[in-house]
Write an enzyme that holds these catalytic residues in place. Structure first.
Site: not given
Lengths: 447, 447
Positions: A146, A169, A232-233, A239, A284, A306, A346, A371
């Site tokens: 890497d 190294r 999401r559902h 909706n 849902r 949700e 949030y 959700h």
């Protein structure tokens, strides 16, 4: 006002921590540092990484292995200067409100560690040493591969020569390397020693809550390859009407998505990989997971429900704007922090998702069916979205998202079911029932 | 149906764990075992402790120290039989749905540990060894003092003779004692080694989420003396009307309580002990904390907000019974599990309080000013109340409760402010606005 907390970062106001990485090159120190920083930032704890190598490179961009020999006085001087510059920058950053500063360097001698400890202690900053110790040759080889392909130290060089030089190294570091408390005279230090990526962990003199959170997070990390799928559902009856929240059934097209999902998952996951499915406790998402193969374990989390819209639950944006115009505006102005009356912000959702993130870090392949707001928050964790961005990220219905953590970031792939659905994305200020996100906001790019 | 989780005890359905205590006598093994059991039970994870000493006592009630000498064949046989009986009982208990069984014994030899590991592995039960290692003489002395006064092994004996005998017993154990992985040949075991009550902790090969939760809890325990004070907010305007939830101001009498609280606290805490105050984010708890001394740190937790009554927020019980008769009845039938529509159950509250409990375990003296349901849940943790009992515990307004953890249980003291307030306790089936709890349900006893 008294400081607020939701369970993470208690008394952050009074705590400043310098996380000092310790370990030979190619032991995953930068990986750990970057994960810790991302986790803390996601929890609104100001965190930054100071990589001594980056400071050293301004002075010595591509030094040969013997630059790292302690008998090389010029090398020693430059490496010392780089460490001093990084620490000085970190102290300036703490003065401006930093809470967790991560010093990403080998810090492989007791003298160097004592030097950092003394400076930080003089500045009233707690120090926690985090050592990654690894004697698993495969793991070290993976890291060397890497480094030789990604480190600016070897950019443009022949990979084989680079690998050889890097091994030399490491040998130079090994000559002076002392593991934490190897001689028993560092037992007063606060430290976490991670052996072979978590097989064994030693925790010494952890003192406060924030330290213990960092330690708990780091001890749960693993580096086995895996992915996280998000969906999401399927489209719900609410909706269709442009109403938020509630606990509605799927629409016809939502049902269609639920039937199509196994195919999408199979295409992305493959048929022979075991998968665990997490849903919320709402109808849902459970209905959306219904047709997935029976041998997948399924688990319902209330933490995946949700965002709770409180008094606005079940309303259209137009109704919210009409009935609660101040709230409507306040939310647009600071969507991350705005908490619906009797509901959540949030920020609240992020806090209740913290155990989900912890469990995701411990797990192998997981599919999460949840959700819009919840997936935005999980997406923000993996993709380092800011608090300003994350509440506006478009997460279309009827789309499967695959996230694959890599050494330095997360890869995104999306799979569209090609089943029509309304858009539930909403632009700032808009009260439209259904509105398409502007194309530049789309998720459909690999990050 | 898919198993449900709120973030704790994930996939408990598939996991069974035997926690095997390891360590010399007087190292706090029973203390740790009892704490772990209480914590898990509070989180609805079926847990039980099997104390080998109790099994041995049926055969050898008060054996002298040389009973524990490995050269004493009779003693060896009886001790082995006791271990076998305890393990057999544990296996029966697992078959009936047990999830975490704790084997409380010294398990101080590698042979004994291998014996337990083999039996459990054959039965598909994970094993995690938890060793308490202690070389702090003060701590050991404290434990010896404790044992000689509380252990049935020494009941009715002269305390000095008992202490001497117990020291000799420990010496017999020391002859054969091997700390976990002391010789490097137990590195494949899953274990947690706690040195000097958390100063250093070694964690080896932790495999799944439930194991990691147990480990995180145990590594946060301390045994420094401290208390936790609990108080509800002062009487609120909605309390007066018999309405639940909301975010009301204090009533006149509630304000009076807020002004009186500093005096109550001073009386109970003393003037020279530093105290940290935690409130919820609701007005009535913040107002109640307003007059406390300025040098107390204050912190607001959303996790301490009152149980969310969802669609019933702000209603009287009569209104709930009229408007939502089915819900009203369902709640009375299983108050712990009933989740208000759009709101929370007691079970939900316990889950969001888990970080509070974790932080309480880490902390010194804390005063929590919160709400009826929340305080019931915290009280249930400390007092081992069952899910049937805890939602009905009377927690009167204008009363300060002091909880002091002791070696085997928690001491309760209460301080009444002598300021009248309505009662918000409600008996099963009742829709009364204000009703006094029956006297036998009162908190005012020391448990």
């Amino acid at each position: 006002m008294a400081p607020r907390t939701n369970g993470i970062g208690v008394q952050v106001e009074n705590t400043r921590i310098c996380v000092v990485m310790v370990g030979l090159p190619a032991r995953g120190k930068s990986f750990i540092a970057q994960k810790a920083q991302r986790y803390l930032a996601w929890l609104s704890i100001p965190a930054a990484t100071f990589n001594v190598g980056n400071y050293r490179r301004t002075d010595a961009p591509q030094p040969p292995a013997d630059f790292f020999d302690t008998n090389n006085q010029e090398g020693e001087r430059k490496r010392r200067a780089a460490a001093e510059a990084a620490v000085a920058d970190m102290l300036r950053w703490f003065k401006k409100g930093g809470v967790v500063g991560i010093l990403d360097a080998t810090n492989s001698t007791k003298e160097r560690r004592k030097w950092v400890l003394d400076i930080m202690t003089q500045n009233n900053i707690e120090v926690i040493f985090v050592e990654s110790k690894c004697d698993d040759e495969n793991m070290i080889m993976m890291n060397i591969r890497d480094v030789k392909t990604t480190s600016p130290d070897y950019q443009g060089q022949d990979p084989e020569t680079a690998a050889l030089d890097f091994r030399n190294r490491i040998r130079n570091y090994e000559k002076v390397y002392k593991s934490l408390n190897e001689d028993g005279d560092e037992e007063d230090l606060t430290f976490l020693k991670i052996m072979n990526v978590g097989k064994q962990v030693i925790i010494n003199r952890i003192r406060d809550y924030l330290q213990s959170r960092i330690v708990y997070y780091l001890m749960n990390l693993h580096i086995r390859p895996r992915s996280v799928w998000l969906s999401r559902h399927g489209e719900s009856m609410l909706n269709l009407e442009g109403r938020i929240g509630g606990d509605a059934e799927l629409s016809h097209r939502g049902e269609e998505y639920a039937r199509k999902l196994p195919e999408l998952v199979l295409e992305s996951v493959g048929s022979d990989r075991p998968l665990t499915v997490w849903t919320s406790t709402l109808k849902r998402t459970i209905a959306t997971a219904r047709h997935l193969p029976k041998h997948y374990n399924q688990l319902q989390w209330k933490a995946l429900d949700e965002l709770d819209a409180g008094v606005c639950d079940g309303m259209t944006y137009q109704e919210i704007a009409d009935l609660h115009p101040d709230d409507f505006q306040a939310r647009d102005e600071d969507k991350y922090n705005y908490r619906y009356r009797g509901g959540e912000s949030y920020r609240d959702v992020v806090i209740r998702l913290e155990p989900i993130i912890m469990e995701l870090e411990r797990s192998e392949d997981i599919l999460i069916i949840s959700h819009q707001a919840v997936i935005r928050c999980i997406y923000a964790y993996f993709m380092q979205k800011t608090q300003e961005e994350s509440p506006w990220v478009p997460v279309p219905l009827h789309t499967l998202i695959k996230l694959t953590p890599r050494a330095y970031g997360t890869e995104v792939q999306t799979y569209k079911a090609n089943i029509q659905a309304v858009s539930t994305w909403r632009g700032k200020g808009s009260t439209a029932k259904h509105e398409d996100p502007s194309p530049e906001k789309s998720l459909f790019q690999t990050h």
